[in-house]
Motif scaffolding. Structure first.
Motif, PDB file in Angstrom:
ATOM      1  N   SER A  58       5.622 -12.678   6.053  1.00  0.00           N
ATOM      2  CA  SER A  58       5.072 -11.842   4.987  1.00  0.00           C
ATOM      3  C   SER A  58       4.145 -10.801   5.583  1.00  0.00           C
ATOM      4  O   SER A  58       3.610 -10.968   6.678  1.00  0.00           O
ATOM      5  N   ASP A  59       3.972  -9.713   4.839  1.00  0.00           N
ATOM      6  CA  ASP A  59       3.105  -8.629   5.278  1.00  0.00           C
ATOM      7  C   ASP A  59       1.655  -8.941   4.933  1.00  0.00           C
ATOM      8  O   ASP A  59       1.360  -9.383   3.815  1.00  0.00           O
ATOM      9  N   GLU A  60       0.765  -8.707   5.876  1.00  0.00           N
ATOM     10  CA  GLU A  60      -0.668  -8.795   5.598  1.00  0.00           C
ATOM     11  C   GLU A  60      -1.099  -7.438   5.046  1.00  0.00           C
ATOM     12  O   GLU A  60      -1.127  -6.450   5.782  1.00  0.00           O
ATOM     13  N   VAL A  61      -1.382  -7.408   3.763  1.00  0.00           N
ATOM     14  CA  VAL A  61      -1.606  -6.124   3.083  1.00  0.00           C
ATOM     15  C   VAL A  61      -3.074  -5.819   2.833  1.00  0.00           C
ATOM     16  O   VAL A  61      -3.406  -4.779   2.279  1.00  0.00           O
ATOM     17  N   GLY A  62      -3.953  -6.712   3.225  1.00  0.00           N
ATOM     18  CA  GLY A  62      -5.345  -6.532   2.859  1.00  0.00           C
ATOM     19  C   GLY A  62      -6.162  -5.671   3.797  1.00  0.00           C
ATOM     20  O   GLY A  62      -7.344  -5.432   3.549  1.00  0.00           O
ATOM     21  N   MET A  63      -5.565  -5.186   4.890  1.00  0.00           N
ATOM     22  CA  MET A  63      -6.335  -4.435   5.877  1.00  0.00           C
ATOM     23  C   MET A  63      -5.863  -2.985   6.021  1.00  0.00           C
ATOM     24  O   MET A  63      -6.261  -2.301   6.958  1.00  0.00           O
ATOM     25  N   GLY A  64      -5.001  -2.548   5.110  1.00  0.00           N
ATOM     26  CA  GLY A  64      -4.475  -1.198   5.211  1.00  0.00           C
ATOM     27  C   GLY A  64      -5.149  -0.242   4.246  1.00  0.00           C
ATOM     28  O   GLY A  64      -6.160  -0.549   3.605  1.00  0.00           O
ATOM     29  N   VAL A  65      -4.555   0.932   4.122  1.00  0.00           N
ATOM     30  CA  VAL A  65      -5.056   1.964   3.211  1.00  0.00           C
ATOM     31  C   VAL A  65      -4.813   1.527   1.768  1.00  0.00           C
ATOM     32  O   VAL A  65      -3.767   0.966   1.439  1.00  0.00           O
ATOM     33  N   VAL A  66      -5.768   1.796   0.902  1.00  0.00           N
ATOM     34  CA  VAL A  66      -5.599   1.477  -0.509  1.00  0.00           C
ATOM     35  C   VAL A  66      -4.501   2.368  -1.091  1.00  0.00           C
ATOM     36  O   VAL A  66      -4.553   3.594  -0.943  1.00  0.00           O
ATOM     37  N   PRO A  67      -3.462   1.773  -1.719  1.00  0.00           N
ATOM     38  CA  PRO A  67      -2.378   2.588  -2.276  1.00  0.00           C
ATOM     39  C   PRO A  67      -2.904   3.612  -3.279  1.00  0.00           C
ATOM     40  O   PRO A  67      -3.887   3.374  -3.993  1.00  0.00           O
ATOM     41  N   ALA A  68      -2.207   4.742  -3.350  1.00  0.00           N
ATOM     42  CA  ALA A  68      -2.664   5.849  -4.200  1.00  0.00           C
ATOM     43  C   ALA A  68      -2.291   5.673  -5.661  1.00  0.00           C
ATOM     44  O   ALA A  68      -2.844   6.349  -6.530  1.00  0.00           O
ATOM     45  N   THR A  69      -1.331   4.768  -5.953  1.00  0.00           N
ATOM     46  CA  THR A  69      -0.864   4.607  -7.331  1.00  0.00           C
ATOM     47  C   THR A  69      -1.268   3.242  -7.874  1.00  0.00           C
ATOM     48  O   THR A  69      -1.480   2.289  -7.120  1.00  0.00           O
ATOM     49  N   ALA A  70      -1.331   3.165  -9.200  1.00  0.00           N
ATOM     50  CA  ALA A  70      -1.673   1.891  -9.835  1.00  0.00           C
ATOM     51  C   ALA A  70      -0.613   0.831  -9.536  1.00  0.00           C
ATOM     52  O   ALA A  70      -0.929  -0.337  -9.278  1.00  0.00           O
ATOM     53  N   GLY A  71       0.684   1.249  -9.559  1.00  0.00           N
ATOM     54  CA  GLY A  71       1.754   0.310  -9.245  1.00  0.00           C
ATOM     55  C   GLY A  71       1.646  -0.210  -7.822  1.00  0.00           C
ATOM     56  O   GLY A  71       1.862  -1.396  -7.563  1.00  0.00           O
ATOM     57  N   GLY A  72       1.322   0.679  -6.889  1.00  0.00           N
ATOM     58  CA  GLY A  72       1.171   0.272  -5.497  1.00  0.00           C
ATOM     59  C   GLY A  72       0.021  -0.698  -5.313  1.00  0.00           C
ATOM     60  O   GLY A  72       0.116  -1.664  -4.546  1.00  0.00           O
ATOM     61  N   ARG A  73      -1.073  -0.452  -6.020  1.00  0.00           N
ATOM     62  CA  ARG A  73      -2.219  -1.359  -5.907  1.00  0.00           C
ATOM     63  C   ARG A  73      -1.901  -2.718  -6.520  1.00  0.00           C
ATOM     64  O   ARG A  73      -2.305  -3.765  -5.998  1.00  0.00           O
ATOM     65  N   THR A  74      -1.150  -2.700  -7.625  1.00  0.00           N
ATOM     66  CA  THR A  74      -0.757  -3.971  -8.238  1.00  0.00           C
ATOM     67  C   THR A  74       0.145  -4.771  -7.301  1.00  0.00           C
ATOM     68  O   THR A  74      -0.009  -5.989  -7.163  1.00  0.00           O
ATOM     69  N   PHE A  75       1.084  -4.068  -6.650  1.00  0.00           N
ATOM     70  CA  PHE A  75       1.967  -4.749  -5.699  1.00  0.00           C
ATOM     71  C   PHE A  75       1.156  -5.341  -4.552  1.00  0.00           C
ATOM     72  O   PHE A  75       1.370  -6.489  -4.150  1.00  0.00           O
ATOM     73  N   ARG A  76       0.233  -4.556  -4.000  1.00  0.00           N
ATOM     74  CA  ARG A  76      -0.589  -5.052  -2.895  1.00  0.00           C
ATOM     75  C   ARG A  76      -1.341  -6.307  -3.307  1.00  0.00           C
ATOM     76  O   ARG A  76      -1.367  -7.319  -2.580  1.00  0.00           O
ATOM     77  N   ASP A  77      -1.955  -6.271  -4.474  1.00  0.00           N
ATOM     78  CA  ASP A  77      -2.723  -7.416  -4.934  1.00  0.00           C
ATOM     79  C   ASP A  77      -1.822  -8.617  -5.189  1.00  0.00           C
ATOM     80  O   ASP A  77      -2.188  -9.768  -4.893  1.00  0.00           O
TER      81      ASP A  77
END
Length: 292
Positions: A246-265
């Motif tokens: 799985s991808d470790e997503v907590g150390m990258g750039v904050v996504p620019a879209t609400a959908g992207g942020r929801t996916f990251r979370d």
């Protein structure tokens, strides 16, 4: 002179007999030793008590030997030809333990009647890492010596995307040819119905596919949460060893879209939940393993 499965036995002095074109030796007590040379994997031979093999040349060959019954539960497997292909003695020992093998000093006497105790692999392993971190290669390493493995591909094949297709092709060419491949987004079902160890690569592409399937980037996300719950339940009850990437997503750039942020979370939360249900969790950074 007689033979087994097309490999004749040849009588030698002292009650010994050779087989497998001279690469196998049967002692007066009936114990069998097989040397597996680089570039060749003799499969049509009898079950052996001791196997000497250059595992760094290809640990998947040990999986083939197990698949053919040459290596069984009581077979001792000793690595030979170990050298600078592995960066340290500690890393060598780690890999050999994953493969059910060991290395011994020159001059060691091995009692084939007393095999070392078997160490059961973790039932559930989660490997996290960033892009090009080496997490997929580490996952493949974990299962390289297994006789049967199902590779669960959760991402797209790459039609119309040459760069992605090249990535898929590189993964396919790197993993052992005798592994089965299952392409599916119904990951919970694949885990529940597994009859072999599973390698899942990966959870990030699976979750993205689930978002697509339910139109959840901008719409209702409740179906996504239900699918994640279903996967966690299947993971908790997994009957076969499973290694997931799985991808470790907590150390990258904050996504620019609400959908992207929801996916990251959502992926971060899924990683957390699966880690809580796993015996082995590690972060892979620049090809180095950091146990968590």
């Amino acid at each position: 002179m007689d033979g087994v499965a097309g490999f004749p036995f040849r009588d030698l002095p002292g009650g010994h007999r050779s087989f497998a074109g001279g690469h196998g030796l049967t002692g007066p007590d009936g114990a069998r030793l097989l040397y597996v040379p680089a570039g060749r994997t003799p499969l049509d031979v009898p079950a052996c008590d001791l196997v000497l093999a250059d595992l760094l040349d290809g640990p998947e060959r040990l999986g083939l030997l197990r698949r053919a019954g040459v290596v069984g539960e009581r077979t001792q497997v000793v690595a030979v030809g170990v050298d600078h292909r592995v960066r340290s003695e500690e890393e060598l020992a780690r890999r050999l333990a994953l493969w059910g093998a060991r290395a011994v000093p020159d001059g060691t006497t091995i009692d084939t009647g007393r095999p070392p105790p078997l160490v059961a692999p973790p039932r559930r392993t989660l490997l996290l890492g960033g892009s090009r971190s080496g997490k997929s290669a580490e996952a493949e390493l974990r299962l390289a010596a297994e006789p049967y493995v199902t590779y669960v591909a959760t991402g797209p094949r790459g039609e119309g995307d040459a760069e992605w297709a090249a990535r898929v092709r590189a993964h396919r060419e790197r993993r052992p040819g005798h592994w089965e491949t299952l392409e599916t987004v119904d990951l919970a079902r694949a885990v529940r119905e597994a009859t072999t160890p599973l390698l899942v690569d990966g959870l990030g592409t699976w979750l993205a596919a689930v978002f697509d399937e339910h139109g959840a980037w901008e719409g209702d996300r409740a179906p996504v949460w239900r699918r994640c719950d279903e996967l966690v339940r299947a993971w908790r009850d997994a009957a076969r060893p499973i290694v997931a990437v799985s991808d470790e997503v907590g150390m990258g750039v904050v996504p620019a879209t609400a959908g992207g942020r929801t996916f990251r979370d959502a992926l971060g939360r899924l990683n957390e939940r699966l880690a809580a249900e796993s015996e082995d969790v590690a972060l892979v950074v620049a090809g180095r393993l950091l146990p968590l």
